[in-house]
Design an enzyme around this catalytic site. Structure first.
Site, short mmCIF file in Angstrom:
data_model
loop_
_atom_site.label_atom_id
_atom_site.label_comp_id
_atom_site.label_asym_id
_atom_site.label_seq_id
_atom_site.Cartn_x
_atom_site.Cartn_y
_atom_site.Cartn_z
N TRP A 1 0.31 -1.28 -0.20
CA TRP A 1 -0.25 -0.22 0.18
C TRP A 1 0.85 1.30 -0.04
O TRP A 1 0.55 2.30 -0.85
CB TRP A 1 -0.67 0.15 0.77
CG TRP A 1 -2.14 -1.37 0.96
CD1 TRP A 1 -2.59 -2.05 1.44
CD2 TRP A 1 -3.53 -0.88 0.09
NE1 TRP A 1 -3.56 -2.67 1.51
CE2 TRP A 1 -3.62 -1.87 -0.03
CE3 TRP A 1 -3.70 0.05 -1.08
CZ2 TRP A 1 -5.03 -2.56 -0.98
CZ3 TRP A 1 -4.37 -0.41 -2.27
CH2 TRP A 1 -4.85 -1.71 -2.11
N ASP B 1 -2.28 6.58 5.97
CA ASP B 1 -2.96 5.85 5.99
C ASP B 1 -3.34 5.25 6.21
O ASP B 1 -2.26 3.47 6.50
CB ASP B 1 -3.03 5.29 4.32
CG ASP B 1 -3.09 4.36 3.23
OD1 ASP B 1 -4.43 4.08 4.29
OD2 ASP B 1 -3.08 3.18 2.90
N LYS C 1 -12.92 -1.41 6.70
CA LYS C 1 -12.74 -2.39 6.95
C LYS C 1 -13.18 -1.80 9.47
O LYS C 1 -13.15 -3.08 9.63
CB LYS C 1 -10.64 -2.52 7.27
CG LYS C 1 -10.37 -2.23 5.44
CD LYS C 1 -8.64 -2.49 6.10
CE LYS C 1 -8.54 -2.25 4.01
NZ LYS C 1 -8.65 -3.31 3.01
N1 PMP Z 1 -4.58 1.77 1.80
C1 PMP Z 1 -4.97 0.71 2.87
C2 PMP Z 1 -3.95 0.34 3.90
C3 PMP Z 1 -5.14 -0.42 2.61
O1 PMP Z 1 -5.48 -1.98 3.08
C4 PMP Z 1 -6.40 -0.63 0.96
C5 PMP Z 1 -7.74 -1.05 1.07
N2 PMP Z 1 -7.16 -2.29 0.86
C6 PMP Z 1 -6.10 0.65 0.77
C7 PMP Z 1 -5.12 1.74 0.87
C8 PMP Z 1 -6.95 0.73 -0.57
O2 PMP Z 1 -8.13 1.41 -0.55
P1 PMP Z 1 -9.45 2.02 -0.79
O3 PMP Z 1 -9.73 0.30 -1.86
O4 PMP Z 1 -10.83 2.16 0.21
O5 PMP Z 1 -9.66 2.81 -2.46
#
Ligand code: PMP
Length: 360
Positions: free
Chosen positions: A102, A172, A196
């Protein structure tokens, strides 16, 4: 049918009490004769839902008055762009810490909009650890420092908050927000996709220090300017009303359960039980350094990967679902957010011991 234990990384399990309450209120919210889904976002009913959700979130996290809470859409992935658009207009430089999948996505997007400096990385260790504060090479003129406190795929979680001086820290927190108390003052921006630990997909939380709003690149679309959303109480366009409402129910549930201190106790206990089971056997393994193992996402492998499919099938049969690891890493991953009852972790640990006995 009884409910399963759902170990999905997201969209993830929601507290059963919240779902039952949503069901009770589904067709007639508080005598309004309407479902929340059918309400005007500007009507007094939804406005009261929206305000209560924000008040409860502020209470839970102790959000100071000089921080705004925005209820947006577009997922954490949109924040990968909104952060540089708002904080690094004109192609300023920004520091990023790279601790996994991420972080990498945030960095890739950041590079389109800012001058990215990698201030720390654990790539050489295959993302099984976090850089220490001393290892970070922060630049004094960075517009912000971005990091991922919890890597959902790698199961790596910072055990400290990076010290960045006067440079705003951007986090994030998609897969760790609300898992324990935070000191909001340490951050410039916290953002999180809701699916989550907050509520259903479709809602994105942004907690932002007020002075960081109002500096967006004017060439960018207004929807990407935090000021647009601040000035309109997150209702510049139609917000994700039902997700916002359900997040509000989750916040109420968290308060009833004793708040984030209590969540921290439970979450640490749940994670310890699972890591102890993994470490106590040669049959299971987790590669992450002990000091930075995630409380929320616990990846593990079987010594013999040929048994993976059987492990998943047998677990599924007894109601332990969605344990398959992310496609990029394989193996297993148990996501154990707030809504995963401790009994679910106990059931998984028991199953793991039993499976090992039969197959080792
Ligand atoms: N950052 C992290 C740490 C994540 O776990 C996720 C989704 N698994 C995201 C960003 C992306 O999030 P979204 O699908 O809401 O764009």
């Amino acid at each position: 049918m009884s409910r399963i234990y759902n170990f999905s990384a997201g969209p993830a399990a929601l507290p059963e009490e919240v779902l039952v309450r949503a069901r009770e209120e589904m067709t007639d919210w508080h005598g309004s004769g309407m479902s929340v889904m059918e309400m005007s976002h500007r009507g007094k009913e939804f406005m009261s839902i929206a305000e209560k959700a924000e008040t409860d979130l502020r209470d839970l996290l102790g959000i100071p008055d000089n921080y705004k809470v925005l209820f947006l859409q577009g997922g954490a992935s949109s924040q990968f762009a909104m952060v540089p658009i708002n904080l690094a207009a004109g192609g300023k430089s920004a520091d990023y810490i790279n601790t996994g999948a991420w972080s990498k996505k945030a960095i890739a997007e950041g590079k389109h909009l800012a001058q990215v400096n990698i201030a720390g990385t654990s790539e050489a260790q295959n993302f099984t650890t976090t850089p220490t504060q001393d290892e970070l090479k922060l630049s004094a003129d960075a517009a912000y420092v971005h990091y991922t406190p919890n890597e959902t795929i790698g199961g790596v979680e910072f055990s400290y908050v990076p010290e960045t001086g006067d440079v705003p820290l951007v986090a994030d927190m998609s897969s760790t927000i609300l898992s324990r108390p935070l000191d909001i003052n340490q951050y410039g921006i916290i953002y999180a996709g809701a699916q989550k630990n907050v509520g259903p997909a479709g809602l994105t939380l942004v907690i932002i220090r007020e002075d960081l709003i109002g500096n967006a690149d004017p060439a960018m679309p207004v929807m990407f300017d935090y000021k647009t959303h601040m000035d309109n109480d997150s209702m510049y366009n139609t917000p994700p009303t039902y997700s916002w409402y359900l997040a509000g129910l989750v916040f109420e549930w968290l308060k009833e359960k004793g708040g984030l201190e209590e969540m921290a106790h439970i979450n640490s206990r749940k994670a310890n039980k699972l890591y102890s089971a993994i470490d106590g056997s040669d049959f299971y393994a987790n590669p992450v350094d002990e000091h930075c193992r995630s409380w929320m996402n616990v990846p593990f492998t079987l010594a013999n990967p040929e048994l993976d499919a059987q492990f998943l099938a047998e677990a599924s049969e007894i109601g332990l679902k969605t344990l398959k690891g992310h496609r990029s890493v394989g193996g297993m991953r148990a996501s154990i957010y707030n809504a995963m009852p401790e009994a679910g972790v106990d059931a998984l640990v028991d199953f793991m011991a039993d499976f090992e006995k039969r197959n080792a």
